[in-house]
Enzyme design. Structure first.
Site, PDB file in Angstrom:
ATOM      1  NE  ARG A  11      -0.132 -28.046 -15.480  1.00 16.91           N
ATOM      2  CZ  ARG A  11       0.659 -29.052 -15.133  1.00 16.91           C
ATOM      3  NH1 ARG A  11       1.959 -28.973 -15.362  1.00 16.91           N
ATOM      4  NH2 ARG A  11       0.168 -30.142 -14.554  1.00 16.91           N
ATOM      5  CG  ASP A  59       2.738  -1.558   4.398  1.00 20.17           C
ATOM      6  OD1 ASP A  59       2.621  -0.792   5.386  1.00 20.17           O
ATOM      7  OD2 ASP A  59       1.779  -1.896   3.694  1.00 20.17           O
ATOM      8  CE  LYS A  83      -1.306  -3.688   7.330  1.00 14.97           C
ATOM      9  NZ  LYS A  83      -2.287  -2.851   6.607  1.00 14.97           N
ATOM     10  CG  LEU A 107      10.521   3.328   0.647  1.00 19.52           C
ATOM     11  CD1 LEU A 107      10.327   2.546  -0.649  1.00 19.52           C
ATOM     12  CD2 LEU A 107      11.992   3.349   1.033  1.00 19.52           C
ATOM     13  CG  ASP A 127      -5.000   2.937   1.800  1.00 12.95           C
ATOM     14  OD1 ASP A 127      -4.002   3.635   2.078  1.00 12.95           O
ATOM     15  OD2 ASP A 127      -5.686   2.374   2.679  1.00 12.95           O
ATOM     16  CB  CYS A 170       2.535   9.997 -15.285  1.00  9.99           C
ATOM     17  SG  CYS A 170       2.187  11.676 -14.703  1.00  9.99           S
ATOM     18  CB  CYS A 173      -1.694  12.569 -17.053  1.00  5.12           C
ATOM     19  SG  CYS A 173      -0.057  13.019 -17.623  1.00  5.12           S
ATOM     20  CB  CYS A 187      -9.908   0.518   2.960  1.00  2.00           C
ATOM     21  SG  CYS A 187      -9.600   0.108   1.239  1.00  2.00           S
ATOM     22  CB  CYS A 243       1.105  16.254 -16.387  1.00  2.00           C
ATOM     23  SG  CYS A 243       1.498  15.120 -15.028  1.00  2.00           S
TER      24      CYS A 243
END
Length: 257
Positions: A11, A59, A83, A107, A127, A170, A173, A187, A243
């Site tokens: 597809r 993660d 995770k 990391l 996040d 970036c 910026c 969250c 920047c």
């Protein structure tokens, strides 16, 4: 590609913008996904399904019950698991020919740069601003395009930053480091509606597939989405000559609505 690949990806192959050449590029490509939560879940699943040859998922967190409201790569039996491992298993279950590796730790700057240099595209699915700046710095240092997504409450955003393009800004910026606090994108503190992270994560996956296959034109600027009204807004972005992350590349620019 063998006959099974031709059938699996038929597809996509029938799309003239992809064709066999584009699918072969996907199969030979490598993606680094940082964060296996609400954004990283659909990113990992769709990139595996689309035939991206190698995924590296990073993660350090474990699956908690509050994650299951939106982090669709994880299931109840994954509670307490790392995770990255859980998302890797879900991606492999979807496409066993996809090579998936899990990095079960946070990391540091050096580790991010090394992982970025081994990838063809980076997807920031974190996040917190501190993580985003570190990932952005690795993208700039490695010269690898970065697909950034964010979702909070009912609001989402999408941006693509490509250090190979001399006109591309970036992440720093757009969001100067001195102006941000980690709580703004958490969250856990602010809440988020379940399908929103899927929507933004799917757009991140789409941009990655375009970058890797050569189909279409990569996203330009910043797009924000209001989940309550269903409206998108698009902003043109240019480089900030001051920047701290990319000024030494010698370009200039600004941002406007």
């Amino acid at each position: 590609m063998n006959d099974q690949d031709l059938l699996r990806y038929s597809r996509q192959i029938m799309l003239p913008q992809v064709d066999i050449d584009g699918q072969e590029r996907l199969l030979a490509s490598r993606a680094l996904i940082v964060g296996a939560g609400g954004l990283g879940s659909p990113v990992a699943l769709y990139l595996a399904a689309a035939g991206v040859g190698q995924l590296t998922i990073a993660d350090a967190d474990v699956v908690e019950i509050s994650n299951l409201q939106r982090q669709i790569a994880h299931q109840e039996q994954d509670l307490g698991r790392n995770k990255a491992l859980s998302a890797a298993d879900s991606a492999i279950a979807l496409n066993a020919s996809c090579r998936v590796s899990a990095i079960e730790r946070h990391l540091d700057a050096e580790g991010l740069v090394q992982a970025a240099r081994e990838a063809d595209v980076i997807l920031d699915c974190t996040d917190r601003f501190s993580s985003r700046y570190a990932i952005n710095a690795a993208s700039v240092a490695a010269g690898v395009p970065l697909v950034s997504g964010a979702a909070i409450r009912f609001s989402g955003q999408l941006a693509v930053f490509d250090p190979r393009d001399e006109t591309s800004p970036c992440y720093a910026c757009l969001y100067p480091p001195d102006d941000q606090g980690d709580e703004a994108l958490s969250c856990a503190e602010s809440g988020v509606i379940s399908p929103l992270v899927g929507l933004i994560g799917c757009f991140q996956a789409l941009e990655a597939v375009k970058l890797l296959s050569g189909a279409g034109t990569p996203h330009r600027g910043l797009a924000t989405f209001d989940g309550l009204s269903g409206e998108w807004r698009h902003y043109r972005l240019g480089r900030d000559p001051r920047c701290p992350a990319c000024a030494d590349r010698g370009r200039s620019g600004g941002a406007s609505a």
